[in-house]
Design a protein around this motif. Structure first.
Motif, short mmCIF file in Angstrom:
data_model
loop_
_atom_site.label_atom_id
_atom_site.label_comp_id
_atom_site.label_asym_id
_atom_site.label_seq_id
_atom_site.Cartn_x
_atom_site.Cartn_y
_atom_site.Cartn_z
N VAL A 109 -15.70 21.75 48.25
CA VAL A 109 -16.05 20.68 47.32
C VAL A 109 -14.81 19.92 46.86
O VAL A 109 -14.77 18.70 46.84
CB VAL A 109 -16.81 21.23 46.09
N THR A 110 -13.75 20.66 46.49
CA THR A 110 -12.52 20.03 46.02
C THR A 110 -11.33 20.94 46.28
O THR A 110 -11.45 22.17 46.24
CB THR A 110 -12.59 19.72 44.51
N GLN A 111 -10.20 20.31 46.57
CA GLN A 111 -8.94 21.04 46.72
C GLN A 111 -7.99 20.70 45.56
O GLN A 111 -6.81 21.06 45.62
CB GLN A 111 -8.29 20.67 48.05
N ASP A 112 -8.51 20.04 44.55
CA ASP A 112 -7.66 19.59 43.45
C ASP A 112 -7.75 20.47 42.21
O ASP A 112 -6.80 20.53 41.43
CB ASP A 112 -8.03 18.15 43.05
N VAL A 113 -8.88 21.15 42.00
CA VAL A 113 -9.10 21.92 40.77
C VAL A 113 -8.59 23.35 40.94
O VAL A 113 -8.85 23.99 41.96
CB VAL A 113 -10.60 21.93 40.40
N TYR A 114 -7.88 23.84 39.91
CA TYR A 114 -7.34 25.21 39.93
C TYR A 114 -8.29 26.19 39.25
O TYR A 114 -9.00 25.83 38.31
CB TYR A 114 -5.97 25.25 39.26
N PHE A 115 -8.27 27.46 39.76
CA PHE A 115 -9.18 28.51 39.30
C PHE A 115 -8.41 29.60 38.56
O PHE A 115 -7.26 29.92 38.91
CB PHE A 115 -9.90 29.15 40.49
N VAL A 116 -9.10 30.17 37.53
CA VAL A 116 -8.62 31.37 36.85
C VAL A 116 -9.65 32.47 37.10
O VAL A 116 -10.84 32.28 36.84
CB VAL A 116 -8.44 31.14 35.33
N ILE A 117 -9.19 33.59 37.65
CA ILE A 117 -10.08 34.69 38.01
C ILE A 117 -10.09 35.74 36.90
O ILE A 117 -9.03 36.19 36.42
CB ILE A 117 -9.64 35.35 39.33
N VAL A 118 -11.31 36.13 36.47
CA VAL A 118 -11.48 37.18 35.47
C VAL A 118 -11.84 38.47 36.19
O VAL A 118 -12.78 38.51 37.00
CB VAL A 118 -12.60 36.82 34.47
N THR A 119 -11.06 39.53 35.97
CA THR A 119 -11.29 40.81 36.63
C THR A 119 -11.28 41.94 35.61
O THR A 119 -10.60 41.85 34.57
CB THR A 119 -10.22 41.08 37.71
N GLY A 120 -12.01 43.02 35.90
CA GLY A 120 -12.11 44.12 34.96
C GLY A 120 -11.05 45.18 35.15
O GLY A 120 -10.80 45.97 34.24
N HIS A 121 -10.41 45.23 36.33
CA HIS A 121 -9.45 46.30 36.59
C HIS A 121 -8.23 45.74 37.31
O HIS A 121 -8.36 44.93 38.22
CB HIS A 121 -10.09 47.39 37.46
N LYS A 122 -7.04 46.20 36.93
CA LYS A 122 -5.84 45.83 37.65
C LYS A 122 -5.93 46.35 39.07
O LYS A 122 -6.35 47.47 39.30
CB LYS A 122 -4.61 46.42 36.96
N GLY A 123 -5.50 45.52 39.99
CA GLY A 123 -5.52 45.94 41.39
C GLY A 123 -6.87 45.77 42.05
O GLY A 123 -7.03 46.04 43.24
N GLU A 124 -7.89 45.36 41.26
CA GLU A 124 -9.22 45.16 41.85
C GLU A 124 -9.19 44.06 42.90
O GLU A 124 -9.88 44.11 43.90
CB GLU A 124 -10.22 44.82 40.75
N VAL A 125 -8.38 43.04 42.66
CA VAL A 125 -8.28 41.92 43.60
C VAL A 125 -6.85 41.38 43.54
O VAL A 125 -6.20 41.42 42.49
CB VAL A 125 -9.28 40.80 43.24
N THR A 126 -6.35 40.95 44.68
CA THR A 126 -5.01 40.35 44.74
C THR A 126 -5.12 38.91 45.21
O THR A 126 -6.14 38.49 45.76
CB THR A 126 -4.10 41.14 45.71
N GLU A 127 -4.02 38.19 44.99
CA GLU A 127 -4.01 36.77 45.40
C GLU A 127 -4.23 36.63 46.89
O GLU A 127 -4.95 35.75 47.36
CB GLU A 127 -2.68 36.12 45.00
N SER A 128 -3.65 37.53 47.69
CA SER A 128 -3.78 37.43 49.15
C SER A 128 -5.22 37.64 49.59
O SER A 128 -5.67 37.08 50.59
CB SER A 128 -2.88 38.47 49.83
N LYS A 129 -5.98 38.44 48.83
CA LYS A 129 -7.39 38.64 49.17
C LYS A 129 -8.24 37.42 48.81
O LYS A 129 -9.26 37.17 49.44
CB LYS A 129 -7.93 39.87 48.43
#
Length: 565
Positions: A109-129
């Motif tokens: 849809v767009t390559q201009d808008v930046y995202f903030v990810i909400v996660t419940g646990h450290k290490g649950e998700v990384t930027e590379s994933k």
């Protein structure tokens, strides 16, 4: 549990979620509407309505907030509000379409808008994933429980990154649109078409839905000449009293005209254009970047208008010159005909007098008859020059191409001019480059061109001077050169001397003659030379230095592509 944290545990009843600062007061609804247009818009995507509510309460004073309960609804909201949204805050764990998958889809849809990810646990998700080709842009992470300060910090950072990205994309887009818009206005063929293109482009490329242009008439009334939206179809109407404009708007337009400057208020933006034309654009909430874009565009439009007006003036002047040239050609044709008819009769009677009456005439009468005959011959020569000019400058030039022996041509010309050379006590020299024997061209025309140059050299070279006739060749041209040690020609006159009926110097001192020093004529000799050479597809080069002499060079192509054959 931290006092200033957001937890996913659903609170009982209507208890305020912990860690969320409740606004101390509610602003009036009208104030809220005014400020809403100036706030950035944030999209919250989370399947837990209490978490969304808590985050919304924490940031609603500073941002407009849109909500979505899952990834699919988040995509729909993003598509519908892509031009408004400055940041997306999304949970990583959601039913149906999780946060990672949502980011990947949002990148389409767009390559201009930046995202903030909400996660419940450290290490649950990384930027590379999260990041893959074509996915949305990641600004940072929020780990639950969420503190207000961290939430606001991450959103502010994402908004700033989005603004930078959108500014860059907008600058590229505007540059492309400006190029396209300018190309269209420079393709316009008349002023009305150009002005309408300007209006259309403003409406098409910028956040302006209403635009029109106005022009002050002779009585200083501002009249609409065309427009879009509410102003279309109002051509000729005065802007005073128009229901779409207030008195302050009309004043802004008049100020733009009188002071030649951009004026604006919260309703309109008025820009002066070339020659008093004024463009007005509907102005509510026009972005400052759009205003700069409009100014740049209008400056280009002004240049296009100026060029068009200059072109129209040149076109009119060219039309008049063409008409004058046709009148001149017609005039010379008539004069030539009217001169040649009585001259032919005069020549005939002079011949009869010379044959039948000369033995009976005394010496004084015989001399008078010779003077009459010489004057008649001079008139015949003038008539012939006028006829030749008319023929050579018309579209009916017919060249009789033959092989011309240069040595024989130079010898014949020398015989024709040697009496004048001898009378003026001048020196005549000829030289033909070794190996150059023949050229191809119209012998009569080339001979006439060379003789015209030589006769000019005789007239404008003092007694005892030198005149040279030379020929050489290059790989592509034959060069025939006539040089003299005469009075020279000012460089400023080089272009003028090839015009018909033109004479260098003050014509009030003009005196007629065939070979006398500084004797003048009709000013057709060099014009005829130029026409003959041009008919062969060649050119004439002139070099001269005052009081030292002149050199005229006929450049004749070896492969002739004549103007007409």
């Amino acid at each position: 549990m931290e006092e200033n944290n957001v937890t996913r545990r659903r609170p009982s009843g209507r208890r305020r979620p912990p860690g969320i600062d409740v606004p101390r007061h509610r602003r009036r609804y009208t104030d809220h509407l005014v400020e809403k247009a100036h706030k950035k818009t944030i999209l919250l995507v989370d399947d837990d309505p209490l978490v969304r509510s808590a985050m919304k309460m924490a940031i609603s004073d500073d941002y407009n907030v849109l909500e979505a309960e899952d990834g699919y609804q988040g995509l729909e909201v993003l598509r519908n509000h892509v031009s408004e949204i400055q940041c997306v805050v999304t949970d990583i764990r959601m039913p149906g379409l999780n946060g990672s998958e949502y980011m990947a889809k949002a990148g389409e849809v767009t390559q201009d808008v930046y995202f903030v990810i909400v996660t419940g646990h450290k290490g649950e998700v990384t930027e590379s994933k999260l990041i893959s080709d074509g996915s949305g842009r990641l600004s940072g992470f929020l780990e639950k429980p969420i503190s207000n300060d961290e939430l606001k910090y991450q959103i502010q950072k994402a908004v700033e990154l989005t603004q930078i990205q959108q500014d860059r994309a907008r600058a590229n887009y505007n540059a492309q649109q400006l190029v396209e818009a300018v190309e269209t206005i420079y393709a316009a063929t008349n002023e009305d078409e150009l002005l309408q293109l300007i209006i259309d482009n403003v409406s098409r490329f910028m956040s302006v839905k209403t635009a029109f242009w106005a022009l002050a008439d002779s009585r200083n009334n501002l009249l609409i000449r065309g427009g879009s939206d509410r102003f279309s179809g109002l051509i000729g109407d005065p802007i005073e009293g128009n229901p779409n404009l207030r008195s302050a708007d009309v004043e802004a337009v008049r100020k733009a005209i009188e002071e030649d400057t951009v004026t604006e208020n919260e309703h309109i933006m008025a820009l002066p254009l070339y020659n008093g034309v004024i463009l007005l654009f509907g102005n509510p909430l026009i972005d400052a970047r759009d205003k700069n874009f409009i100014r740049t565009y209008v400056r280009n439009a002004e240049q296009a208008l100026e060029r068009m007006h200059l072109y129209e003036k040149l076109k009119d002047a060219n039309t008049k010159l063409t008409q004058l040239d046709k009148m001149k050609t017609k005039f010379t044709d008539i004069i030539s005909h009217e001169l040649r008819t009585p001259l032919a009769s005069m020549k005939g009677y002079l011949f009869l007098l010379d044959v039948q009456a000369r033995p009976k005439l005394d010496e004084e009468t015989t001399q008078s008859l010779e003077i009459i005959n010489n004057c008649t011959n001079k008139l015949v020569a003038i008539a012939n020059d006028v006829t030749n000019l008319s023929r050579l400058t018309s579209a009916e030039i017919k060249l009789r191409l033959t092989t011309i022996n240069l040595a024989q041509l130079f010898q014949d010309i020398q015989k024709e001019v040697e009496l004048f050379i001898k009378y003026r006590n001048q020196v005549f020299q000829t030289h033909i480059e070794e190996g150059l024997v023949n050229i191809v061209g119209d012998q009569e025309g080339i001979s006439q061109a060379i003789k015209n140059l030589i006769m000019n050299a005789i007239k404008f070279t003092p007694d005892g001077g030198t005149i040279s006739l030379k020929a050489r060749q290059t790989t592509s041209t034959y060069e025939i050169q006539v040089s003299d040690t005469g009075i020279g020609i000012p460089e400023s006159e080089f272009e003028n001397i090839f015009s018909g009926f033109y004479e260098v110097g003050d014509t009030s001192y003009h005196h007629s003659g065939t070979f006398e020093f500084k004797a003048g004529g009709l000013g057709l000799g060099l014009r005829i030379v130029k026409s003959i050479v041009s008919a062969h597809g060649g050119d004439v080069r002139v070099e001269s230095e005052l009081e030292k002499g002149s050199t005229f060079t006929l450049l004749l192509p070896k492969t002739i592509t004549p103007a007409a054959t």
